[in-house]
Scaffold this active site. Structure first.
Site, PDB file in Angstrom:
ATOM      1  N   ASP A 190      27.372  38.697  41.119  1.00 43.87           N
ATOM      2  CA  ASP A 190      28.462  38.780  40.137  1.00 43.87           C
ATOM      3  C   ASP A 190      28.605  40.247  39.756  1.00 43.87           C
ATOM      4  O   ASP A 190      27.686  40.840  39.172  1.00 43.87           O
ATOM      5  CB  ASP A 190      28.088  37.928  38.919  1.00 43.87           C
ATOM      6  CG  ASP A 190      29.134  37.999  37.818  1.00 43.87           C
ATOM      7  OD1 ASP A 190      30.057  38.852  37.880  1.00 43.87           O
ATOM      8  OD2 ASP A 190      29.025  37.198  36.873  1.00 43.87           O
TER       9      ASP A 190
ATOM     10  N   ASN B 189      45.640  44.552  38.744  1.00 42.21           N
ATOM     11  CA  ASN B 189      47.027  44.537  39.221  1.00 42.21           C
ATOM     12  C   ASN B 189      47.758  45.693  38.553  1.00 42.21           C
ATOM     13  O   ASN B 189      47.246  46.321  37.624  1.00 42.21           O
ATOM     14  CB  ASN B 189      47.693  43.179  38.975  1.00 42.21           C
ATOM     15  CG  ASN B 189      47.723  42.808  37.525  1.00 42.21           C
ATOM     16  OD1 ASN B 189      48.252  43.552  36.695  1.00 42.21           O
ATOM     17  ND2 ASN B 189      47.142  41.672  37.188  1.00 42.21           N
TER      18      ASN B 189
ATOM     19  N   GLY C  91      40.757  36.164  38.638  1.00 42.33           N
ATOM     20  CA  GLY C  91      39.735  36.635  39.576  1.00 42.33           C
ATOM     21  C   GLY C  91      38.751  37.592  38.936  1.00 42.33           C
ATOM     22  O   GLY C  91      38.335  37.418  37.785  1.00 42.33           O
ATOM     23  N   VAL C  92      38.399  38.601  39.685  1.00 39.81           N
ATOM     24  CA  VAL C  92      37.378  39.531  39.211  1.00 39.81           C
ATOM     25  C   VAL C  92      37.895  40.334  38.003  1.00 39.81           C
ATOM     26  O   VAL C  92      37.119  40.693  37.100  1.00 39.81           O
ATOM     27  CB  VAL C  92      36.898  40.433  40.378  1.00 39.81           C
ATOM     28  CG1 VAL C  92      37.900  41.485  40.754  1.00 39.81           C
ATOM     29  CG2 VAL C  92      35.545  41.047  40.066  1.00 39.81           C
ATOM     30  N   ASP C  93      39.190  40.573  37.954  1.00 37.91           N
ATOM     31  CA  ASP C  93      39.815  41.264  36.818  1.00 37.91           C
ATOM     32  C   ASP C  93      39.535  40.507  35.512  1.00 37.91           C
ATOM     33  O   ASP C  93      39.047  41.084  34.516  1.00 37.91           O
ATOM     34  CB  ASP C  93      41.330  41.352  37.097  1.00 37.91           C
ATOM     35  CG  ASP C  93      42.068  42.318  36.200  1.00 37.91           C
ATOM     36  OD1 ASP C  93      41.441  42.910  35.300  1.00 37.91           O
ATOM     37  OD2 ASP C  93      43.286  42.485  36.398  1.00 37.91           O
TER      38      ASP C  93
ATOM     39  N   SER D 223      41.427  42.977  47.145  1.00 40.98           N
ATOM     40  CA  SER D 223      42.612  42.363  47.810  1.00 40.98           C
ATOM     41  C   SER D 223      42.344  41.055  48.547  1.00 40.98           C
ATOM     42  O   SER D 223      43.291  40.434  49.026  1.00 40.98           O
ATOM     43  CB  SER D 223      43.307  43.325  48.787  1.00 40.98           C
ATOM     44  OG  SER D 223      44.149  44.217  48.079  1.00 40.98           O
ATOM     45  N   THR D 224      41.070  40.649  48.681  1.00 44.07           N
ATOM     46  CA  THR D 224      40.808  39.475  49.524  1.00 44.07           C
ATOM     47  C   THR D 224      40.811  38.159  48.753  1.00 44.07           C
ATOM     48  O   THR D 224      40.490  37.110  49.302  1.00 44.07           O
ATOM     49  CB  THR D 224      39.474  39.617  50.293  1.00 44.07           C
ATOM     50  OG1 THR D 224      38.388  39.662  49.359  1.00 44.07           O
ATOM     51  CG2 THR D 224      39.466  40.877  51.143  1.00 44.07           C
ATOM     52  N   GLY D 225      41.193  38.215  47.479  1.00 43.23           N
ATOM     53  CA  GLY D 225      41.351  36.993  46.695  1.00 43.23           C
ATOM     54  C   GLY D 225      42.831  36.654  46.596  1.00 43.23           C
ATOM     55  O   GLY D 225      43.485  36.355  47.599  1.00 43.23           O
TER      56      GLY D 225
END
Ligand code: ADP
Length: 188
Positions: free
Chosen positions: A22, A36, A44-46, A133-135
């Site tokens: 994590d 973004n 997501g991670v944001d 970018s992979t989510g």
């Protein structure tokens, strides 16, 4: 800091590690947010970073946005880490995948390079990245992993302060994908 599963590569005076975990719990100088363009938070991670780091991060993001507007893909800005173990958070905007012929690899590489350039400017020693970018942004991870690792390796070669970069993957299968890309990467 251990390499968790022994997945690491020495590059110049620094080290590149990949690990499952994590990102918000990383004890590094800075973690990187896959933000973004609005800089006002997201999923997501944001979302995880803002939840774990508290309101001080969003406050600084709002001030940056008021000063310079929205953040274009490939660029990065840096804020406090708030309540996170990491002192700083670099916010970068990855490319939205649209087939791979719209400059996505260059923009993705720029996210890693720009974040590491900010870390260098601040004299930071260690940085941890998510898989940008992979989510939600849909970049296929098999294609993103080599781009990410190459960009990090290139930056590490000339780094004066950063000595450790960790790619922190959320799932076992993402870690395996990065592991294959790391094994295939030519360095030295
Ligand atoms: P993007 O919009 O750039 O695609 P996302 O946040 O949707 O960003 O996804 C990026 C990656 O971050 C995904 O692989 C997702 O599984 C991963 N992720 C989500 N939460 C965490 C976390 N707490 N630590 C590490 N990686 C995470």
């Amino acid at each position: 800091m251990s390499a968790d599963r022994g997945l690491s590569r020495t590059i110049g005076p620094g080290r590149l590690e990949i690990a499952r975990g994590d990102l918000t719990r990383e004890r590094v100088s800075a973690i990187v947010n896959a933000a973004n363009s609005s800089l006002l938070g997201g999923g997501g991670v944001d979302g995880a970073i803002h939840r774990a780091g508290g309101p001080a991060i969003l406050e600084e993001c709002r001030a940056i946005r008021a000063r310079r507007g929205s953040l274009p893909p490939g660029q990065a800005v840096i804020t406090t880490g708030g309540a996170l173990p990491a002192r700083r958070v670099s916010h970068t905007v990855g490319p939205v995948w649209s087939g791979g012929r719209s400059g996505e690899p260059e923009t993705l590489a720029s996210c890693y390079g720009a974040s590491l350039a900010l870390a260098e400017e601040e004299g930071l020693e260690s940085v941890a990245f998510p898989s940008i970018s992979t989510g939600a942004f849909g970049y296929p991870i098999e294609e993103a992993a080599p781009v990410a690792l190459r960009a990090i390796a290139d930056a590490l070669k000339t780094a004066r302060h950063v000595r450790l970069v960790r790619c922190v993957l959320f799932s076992e299968s993402d870690l395996e994908t990065y592991g294959r890309a790391l094994a295939a990467m030519v360095t030295g």
